[in-house]
Design an enzyme around this catalytic site. Structure first.
Site, short mmCIF file in Angstrom:
data_model
loop_
_atom_site.label_atom_id
_atom_site.label_comp_id
_atom_site.label_asym_id
_atom_site.label_seq_id
_atom_site.Cartn_x
_atom_site.Cartn_y
_atom_site.Cartn_z
N LYS A 12 0.83 -1.21 0.00
CA LYS A 12 0.00 0.00 0.00
C LYS A 12 0.86 1.26 0.00
O LYS A 12 1.94 1.29 0.61
CB LYS A 12 -0.91 -0.03 1.23
N SER A 28 -9.43 2.48 2.92
CA SER A 28 -8.47 3.16 2.08
C SER A 28 -7.53 2.22 1.32
O SER A 28 -6.77 2.67 0.46
CB SER A 28 -7.61 4.10 2.94
N SER A 74 -9.84 -0.22 7.12
CA SER A 74 -9.33 0.00 5.76
C SER A 74 -8.82 -1.25 5.07
O SER A 74 -8.69 -1.26 3.84
CB SER A 74 -8.21 1.05 5.79
#
Length: 449
Positions: free
Chosen positions: A77, A152, A176
């Site tokens: 990420k 996210s 997330s």
């Protein structure tokens, strides 16, 4: 089945057995990413050193190294440091930032023989429930590209669900790395706080709630990843009764198809002898909104000055959060901090009565990619953060939670079931998740004529 369709566990086994090479895997991963990333926008960059990393893993294998993730491509990420690669947090403010070193979790993946395929998109500062930013644009759901992945950790799940890599690392400060996997048919595991080292890396808006999470297509891959990331040995399933709740004690509506799927799953688990009790914590009026001022205040602390200097540089939704944070009084922040502590205490106390708790991961499936949130849930208008109602509590308790892909809607959209256990019960939780998934598979087999 091609190399990139294998699980991480199966792929590593092939590499270790000499049936394929890290170089062949790297080539397959790059080709798959080149073909599929343009339609999904899951990756911000494909690692230019991928083939060199593969050659290094080959040398280590030839020297006799035991590498549990030998040759496995992993995506990281865009808020976790990977040495030498641009890590932007999805923000124009960090568009030129290059990580000076690996986060410890990334280093451990490398030690285990993993290949870093690339960096995966996230919402700006990982503080939004969908994955779109002024810097990198919209990330789309591989199940249906007209829909969002959520956020996210939208890029990591899009890359894994889209077949670019079998494994990803995300972060989770309020769901997330659980909600996006639920929207894409994946597993996402939020470990206990501090089980997996978090830094070195960026400062977090809220201290003491965010964790690094493995995301994968199989539960075995989650277990393999967490053994590498945390040295976690296997354990038996959790003993004792399990609680289940459709609304987590929050009064949150569910979409009708999710409600039906949950009822069917619970009935099937009970019929197979799983000890289930319908129960939920008494939250004393606390919900996710009670703790959001902490995020707003943290964003204001970290990025308020930059926002004032260049307000148009930020995602408007993040700018609004920063503006809200700058307007908060010290007493309002203290009240939110007290709410965080109390939320954690309530869930921790509940999990002394039950070995684990089963709740939906989200109250709805994925929604259109151009919307920041679903417009309705269960046929009624909903609040902007209603889709995230069931996930932040585990963060404020520091306890482990995992989302399991357990059903789909008539339109084929994935639905997730969340399993939560007491802090430190990570291995038992993973084993219990395996028991649940085996039971659900048996239930499905019995349903098919």
């Amino acid at each position: 089945m091609t190399l990139m369709d294998l699980s991480a566990t199966a792929l590593a086994a092939r590499v270790r057995a000499g049936e394929t090479t890290p170089t062949e895997v790297a080539a397959a991963a790059r080709a798959r990413a080149d073909a599929r990333n343009p339609g999904l926008n899951a990756l911000t960059v494909i690692n230019p050193s991928l083939e060199a990393e593969a050659a290094e893993v080959t040398e280590r294998l030839n020297a006799g190294a035991d590498l549990p993730l030998a040759g496995v491509p992993v995506v990281i990420k865009d808020n976790i440091w990977v040495k030498g690669l641009p890590i932007t947090q999805g923000s124009r403010l960090f568009a030129s930032f290059v990580a000076p070193e690996d986060a410890e979790a990334v280093r451990r993946l490398r030690v285990a023989g993993a290949l870093i395929l690339g960096i995966a998109t996230c919402s700006e500062f990982a503080c939004k429930g969908v994955t779109n930013t002024p810097l990198h644009g919209q990330t789309r759901n591989p199940v249906d590209p007209s829909l969002t992945t959520g956020g996210s950790s939208g890029g990591p799940v899009a890359a894994v669900a889209g077949g670019m890599a079998p494994l990803a690392l995300g972060t989770d400060a309020g769901g997330s790395s659980r909600r996006p996997p639920a929207h894409t048919g994946l597993y996402g595991f939020k470990p206990s706080l501090d089980l997996v080292p978090y830094g070195p890396g960026f400062d977090e808006p809220v201290d003491g709630i965010s964790v690094i999470c493995p995301i994968a297509r199989t539960l075995d891959d989650i277990t393999l990843a967490i053994s590498v990331l945390a040295g976690l040995p296997p354990a038996p399933p959790l003993a004792g009764k399990l609680a289940w709740s459709a609304d987590f004690g929050l009064g949150q509506r569910l979409d009708t198809e999710l409600e039906t799927a949950l009822d069917d799953a619970i009935a099937g688990l009970a019929a197979q002898g799983l000890p289930l009790t319908q129960a939920a914590p008494d939250w004393e009026g606390l919900d996710g909104g009670a703790v959001m001022p902490l995020q707003h205040a943290g964003l204001a602390r970290l990025h308020g000055a930059a926002w004032r200097a260049a307000p148009d540089a930020l995602d408007p939704d993040l700018a609004a959060q920063i503006e809200a944070g700058l307007a908060l009084s010290p007493s309002a922040v203290a009240t939110a901090r007290d709410a965080s502590a109390r939320m954690g205490e309530i869930l921790t106390a509940f999990l002394t009565e039950y070995s684990a708790l089963i709740v939906p991961t989200t109250p709805c499936p994925a929604w259109p990619v151009d919307q920041i949130a679903p417009q309705s849930i269960g046929g009624a208008p909903c609040a902007p953060r209603a889709h995230a109602a069931f996930t932040p509590q585990a963060n404020h308790a520091g306890c482990p939670a995992i989302t399991l892909p357990f059903a789909t809607t008539r339109a084929g959209l994935p639905l997730g079931l969340q399993l939560i256990a007491a802090r430190g019960q990570d291995a038992g939780l993973l084993a219990t998740a395996g028991t649940l998934m085996a039971m659900l598979a048996q239930q499905e087999q019995e349903r098919v004529p």
